[in-house]
Structures are given as structure tokens and as C-alpha cells.
Design an enzyme around this catalytic site. Structure first.
Site, PDB file in Angstrom:
ATOM      1  N   HIS A 121       0.854  -1.183   0.000  1.00  0.00           N
ATOM      2  CA  HIS A 121       0.000   0.000   0.000  1.00  0.00           C
ATOM      3  C   HIS A 121       0.891   1.235   0.000  1.00  0.00           C
ATOM      4  O   HIS A 121       1.861   1.306   0.753  1.00  0.00           O
ATOM      5  CB  HIS A 121      -0.894  -0.004   1.244  1.00  0.00           C
ATOM      6  CG  HIS A 121      -1.690   1.257   1.433  1.00  0.00           C
ATOM      7  ND1 HIS A 121      -1.337   2.232   2.353  1.00  0.00           N
ATOM      8  CD2 HIS A 121      -2.806   1.714   0.813  1.00  0.00           C
ATOM      9  CE1 HIS A 121      -2.217   3.220   2.304  1.00  0.00           C
ATOM     10  NE2 HIS A 121      -3.119   2.934   1.379  1.00  0.00           N
ATOM     11  N   HIS A 167       1.823  11.049  -2.280  1.00  0.00           N
ATOM     12  CA  HIS A 167       0.575  10.926  -1.534  1.00  0.00           C
ATOM     13  C   HIS A 167      -0.085  12.299  -1.545  1.00  0.00           C
ATOM     14  O   HIS A 167       0.357  13.220  -0.882  1.00  0.00           O
ATOM     15  CB  HIS A 167       0.854  10.463  -0.100  1.00  0.00           C
ATOM     16  CG  HIS A 167      -0.343   9.925   0.599  1.00  0.00           C
ATOM     17  ND1 HIS A 167      -0.416   9.771   1.959  1.00  0.00           N
ATOM     18  CD2 HIS A 167      -1.540   9.480   0.115  1.00  0.00           C
ATOM     19  CE1 HIS A 167      -1.587   9.266   2.289  1.00  0.00           C
ATOM     20  NE2 HIS A 167      -2.281   9.082   1.187  1.00  0.00           N
TER      21      HIS A 167
END
Length: 592
Positions: A121, A167
Site C-alpha cells: 500500500h 501521496h
């Protein structure tokens, strides 16, 4: 025998004897039983391998090969093994708990949906989810460990003319997409030749989508699997996809533009980002027997789920302009949620397969009411589970809740550490460490609801695993002499137990042995297993501290289905999953 000195005050010292590793009484008794006049011949050792080590297929030639491997220790008697050499064999690297010759041995010709897949992830993050650097280094490390699913978040760069990986809406520093793609190509098959899946979350305009398509096709060339824009009717097998790259994402019907209040926002001033505790090893795993099944492992509770952009329904998207067709052509595994609720999300289409993503909290709630439907869905389709959005410290959750319901892609922050990640490492030591583990047949059994596996059902005990914890050694060489206690040698104890379905999950512990670098516990534990196929053996060593939190002394996690019976040398690993040079335990495994 040498002594070790600890200074308590400027004028006072304590001295302790330093013992040497000595064979436990049971090992000595076994040696006497299978030897004569203090020497064990090749034939006698061969019988020991069959009777005690349960190596039924071992030959005299195999026994001789072990003899030959001990010659460099200069302790091998010309007629056979003496007690010292026998003990060195048992406690040596040549005698691991999993078979070193057992490479890929599962059937690899079934569809991808029939396998648990080693899944990362936010694979590009070097640390926490809010302010760490983005890099290709953690991607390389993951691939070298055997991870088969890499996640990349794609955003326009600062000048809007190229694509970065980062991110979004955090303080993470970006890395160029092309650098990540090139590293994936170079390292994709260094640990396993089975396919690598790249899951994409893209936030791009059509011109940048086209640029991504060009970069991906030019970087991977013929190894890129592109079946076309239509959904597959069945997933290909790992065997047929050897050394291939597979792209998975939601087919972008519109250019996604974030709307106010829809994307999760982080108030970096208010939100405290806590660095992982360097002296801790992670709190105990969540109790799967509880009704809520909410993970409290890292002290995080409540809050809203972070929502993967690929899971936003079409109605949540703002139409801007057409999508680059060459980008659509890349997608081999289509992802996304159907409109509606769980019943619609888990609907099985007989004519096509897809990938569904759920957060850990969504899954925890779903299994209460839709447990068997999830199992049925994962028999044909892929289910990806990802950490909840408030895991800013890159912690993880208990993976068993996903695995016991057939979820193939239990996505973890591989740059983190703690007990959950140790389970992930343990699961994928199976099947030669290739990153694909065949799901047990009971998770693949089709039929009426009553015939589909129910993890909550009370099942009979299939087998019992007896574990004898003899002793440990190696800490004296791998740690500073004052690492555990400034004033005396360490006081070690071992925790041993099972992670699996709720009925099988348990932890037990040995007594604490004071002031000893080479503890000899000689304790036996027995575990009843109703679903041994999903069971993982957990082993941890801690050092008792009366005034503070107990110190960490090593851990390992092993798939029960692949344990070798007999007396084995079990190497231990750090909190981050790195193998210690010397630290190991001597354990015996018996299925009764």
C-alpha cells in the site's frame, strides 16, 4: 569459563558467569538413543532423521551430505557424530523450520483470484503517510522481498507537464513516475518470476494520461499484459503470466477533479505525527473474536476511512473532458465499486471479473452481515483491503480478517513494522516465497450459501501442534552487553502462539529466566487447530524489565502448513523484519 562484569556505581561492580550453549537434557537423551559409545554413525543418523525429524523420504545419501557439511567445523569424528557435532547440526543453519529445498509447490495454473497475493500500500513512501519522502527505494525493497502488488498514486508535477508519484494533499515529497517504472522493471522478478500487478490511483488530465500510457508501454514493452479495454471473463493464472506486468485501476470515464469535502484533508498543524517508538514492537493484535473486530493494535480508533479515489462511484465524478484511449488500453484488471451498497458491490457477474477495494473498517463491518457473500465474491473476483486513512504512522491492521474471507490483496504499508506486518511476512514465506499462496480449497468451494465457508462457524479440531521451546542463543553477539539491562545479563522469556481464525488464535509464554544470555526454558505447549491451512505460528522473545516496558529480543512468524516436524533451529528477526546474524531458538514441532 569467562565472566562478565557490570558496573552498578562508581565503586561497585557485579560479576556474572558466561555460560556456553549446551545441549538440553532431551537432546542428550536422543543422542544416546541413536548412537553407540558416544558416536552416531550415518545409518543411525539416517534413522534419527526418519523417526524424530519425520523426514520420511530422507536417504542414507542425505544423511551423509549433512555429515559432510559439518566437516568444516572440525568437530566431526571420523566414524560419525559426537554429541557436540550432533548439537551443532540441530542448532545450525542447515536445520531450518521450513524446508530449504521446498520451492514453488502450489498449483500455479488457477486464476489469480485463487491466490493470496503479497500486496503493498502506498509502495513509494519511505515513512509516515503525511510528511515522508517518496522514492523508488521502498518499491525496490518490497520487490526484493517478494511483494507482487505495487501501488502508485499519480499526480501532475508542479509545472503540470509531467507525472509525479506522491501521496496527494500531504507534505510528502514527490518522485518522478518514470523513475518508479524503471525500478519496477529492473527489480520486478529478482525474488519471484510470477507477475507483478501495478495498481494506479491517477489524478490526471487526458494529456497526462496519454503520457503515462507512453511511459508504461515504452518501459515495459512486451512484458506488459494488455488484453484490451474490455473486462476479462476470467483472470489469467500466475503460471501463464510469468515475468509479466499487469496494470490495475478504475477505467477513468471522466477526469477526476477533487471536490470540496470529498477528499480527505489533513490539518498538519493540529494533527500530531508521532514517530514510531524505537523501543516498542507494536501492541498485541486485535481480538478477532470480538463482535466489532475493530483493530486497536496501534492505539488508533474511530475517524473516517480514507477513501481510495478508484473507489469513488461514477456519480461522484465531475465530467471535464474525454479520457486518453491509450490509457484505457493499459488496464488489464478493472477496479471500482458498483453504485449502491454491499449487495451491489459484492454482486458476481458471470460474464466478467473485476477488483473491488474496501478499507479495513469497511471490511470489518461487511463481514458481520455479508461474510459468506465476500467469500463467494472472492472465488472469482479480486478483493483488495487497504489501511484506514488515519494510520498516519504507516501502521497496519490484522490481515487474518481479509484472508479468512478470501481477500487476495490485503494491502500493507511495507515500510512500517509491528505484529501485523510480521504476520504478512510469515504468510508469504510459504510456497517458496514467490508472493502467491494458493487459497485453501474450502475458500474456493462453490455452491449454496450453506456450503460456502463461514469463518465464524464452530468447526472441529483438525490437528494439534505441539511446540517445545528448548533454548535460545545469539543475543550476546548481536546486541550490546548493556542493551537489555545496564546492571546484569538479560532476563528472557518466549511467547509462542497461533494467529488464525478466531477459534485458533492464542498466545502462551514460558517462564522468565534471570541473568542468562543463553536461556534454557525446556517448556512444551500444545495448540488445537480447526483451520490449520490459515494458521501462522508466532514466536517472540522479550526481556523482562521490572520498572519499564519489556525489551524486544526477536520474533518470527511461520506458516503452520509448511512447518517441518522435528527439532529445528529457528532464526529470529528484528521488529523491521530483518534477520539477526546470530539470534535463534531451538524448537521442536510435532503434529499430534
Amino acid at each position: 569459563m569467562s565472566k562478565q562484569t557490570y558496573r552498578v556505581c562508581c565503586c561497585f561492580t557485579r560479576r556474572f558467569k558466561l555460560t556456553v550453549a549446551e545441549a538440553p537434557a532431551e537432546i542428550k537423551a536422543l543422542f544416546e538413543r541413536y548412537s553407540e559409545n558416544g558416536t552416531m554413525t550415518v545409518d543411525q543418523f539416517h534413522r534419527f532423521l526418519i523417526d524424530v525429524q519425520k523426514e520420511d523420504k530422507a536417504t542414507v545419501e542425505d544423511a551423509q551430505a549433512i555429515f559432510d557439511s559439518l566437516k568444516h567445523l572440525s568437530i566431526l569424528h571420523r566414524k560419525g557424530l559426537n554429541l557436540e557435532a550432533f548439537f551443532k547440526y540441530l542448532f545450525g543453519d542447515i536445520n531450518p523450520p521450513l524446508s530449504p529445498s521446498l520451492e514453488v509447490h502450489h498449483d500455479m495454473t488457477a486464476p489469480l483470484s485463487h491466490y493470496f497475493i503479497y500486496t503493498g500500500h502506498n509502495s513509494y513512501l519511505t515513512g509516515n503517510q503525511l510528511s515522508s519522502d517518496c522514492s523508488d527505494v521502498p518499491i525496490i525493497k518490497a520487490l526484493e522481498r517478494g511483494v507482487r502488488v505495487i501501488e502508485l498514486d499519480l499526480w501532475p508535477n508542479s509545472t503540470k507537464d509531467n507525472v509525479d508519484v506522491l501521496h496527494g494533499r500531504t507534505l510528502t515529497t514527490p518522485v518522478e513516475l518514470i523513475k518508479c517504472l524503471r525500478s519496477i522493471k529492473e527489480h520486478a522478478f529478482s525474488a519471484s518470476e510470477y507477475p507483478v500487478v501495478i495498481t494506479l490511483e491517477e489524478h490526471l488530465t487526458p494529456d497526462l494520461q496519454a503520457k503515462v500510457a507512453e511511459m508504461v508501454t515504452q518501459t515495459f514493452g512486451d512484458i506488459l499484459f494488455c488484453p484490451g479495454s474490455e473486462c476479462l471473463k476470467e483472470f489469467p493464472s500466475p503460471e501463464s503470466m510469468k515475468k509479466r506486468i499487469i496494470i490495475s485501476t478504475k477505467p477513468p470515464k471522466e477526469y477526476l477533479e477533487a471536490k470540496e469535502g470529498e477528499e480527505r484533508e489533513y490539518d498538519l498543524k493540529k494533527e500530531k505525527i508521532e514517530a514510531p517508538d524505537e523501543e516498542a514492537w507494536g501492541k498485541e493484535l486485535s481480538d478477532l473474536k470480538s463482535s466489532s473486530m475493530i483493530d486497536r493494535e496501534d492505539g488508533l480508533d474511530g475517524g473516517e476511512d480514507g477513501k481510495d479515489d478508484e473507489d469513488l462511484e461514477d456519480g461522484d465524478l465531475k465530467s471535464q473532458q474525454d479520457v486518453a484511449p491509450e490509457y484505457k488500453q493499459l488496464i488489464a484488471i478493472h477496479a471500482g465499486k458498483m453504485k449502491g451498497g454491499l449487495d451491489e458491490w459484492l454482486a458476481v457477474d458471470p460474464d466478467k471479473v473485476r477488483r473491488l477495494s474496501l478499507s479495513e473498517q469497511e471490511l470489518e463491518k461487511a463481514v458481520i452481515t455479508h461474510g459468506r457473500k465476500i467469500v463467494r465474491f472472492t472465488q472469482k473476483n479480486l478483493l483488495r483491503v487497504y489501511p484506514k486513512g488515519i494510520r498516519f504512522d504507516s501502521s497496519n491492521y490484522n490481515p487474518l480478517i481479509g484472508w479468512m474471507h478470501g481477500a487476495q490483496m490485503v494491502a500493507f504499508n511495507m515500510q512500517g513494522y509491528g505484529r501485523s506486518l510480521w504476520l504478512m511476512h510469515g504468510m508469504f514465506k510459504a510456497n517458496g516465497g514467490c508472493g502467491y499462496v494458493k487459497k485453501p480449497e474450502f475458500l474456493l468451494k462453490a455452491g449454496d450459501d450453506i456450503e460456502v465457508f463461514d469463518p465464524k462457524a464452530k468447526l472441529p479440531v483438525k490437528t494439534r501442534l505441539k511446540v517445545t521451546v528448548y533454548m535460545g542463543e545469539g543475543w550476546y553477539f548481536d546486541f550490546r552487553h548493556t542493551h537489555f539491562d545496564a546492571y546484569s545479563p538479560p532476563d528472557f522469556y518466549t511467547r509462542v502462539g497461533i494467529a488464525g481464525v478466531p477459534a485458533d488464535t492464542i498466545m502462551k509464554k514460558t517462564k522468565t529466566l534471570e541473568d542468562n544470555w543463553i536461556p534454557n526454558w525446556n517448556e512444551e505447549f500444545e495448540f488445537s487447530l480447526t483451520v490449520p491451512e490459515l494458521a501462522l505460528l508466532r514466536v517472540e522473545v522479550h526481556e523482562y524489565d521490572m520498572s519499564e516496558k519489556d525489551d524486544f529480543g526477536g520474533q518470527t512468524c511461520l506458516p503452520v502448513s509448511e512447518l517441518r516436524e522435528g527439532i529445528r533451529a529457528v532464526p529470529l528477526y528484528s521488529r523491521k523484519g530483518e534477520k539477526y546474524k546470530s539470534v535463534k531458538l531451538l524448537l521442536r514441532f510435532e503434529f499430534v
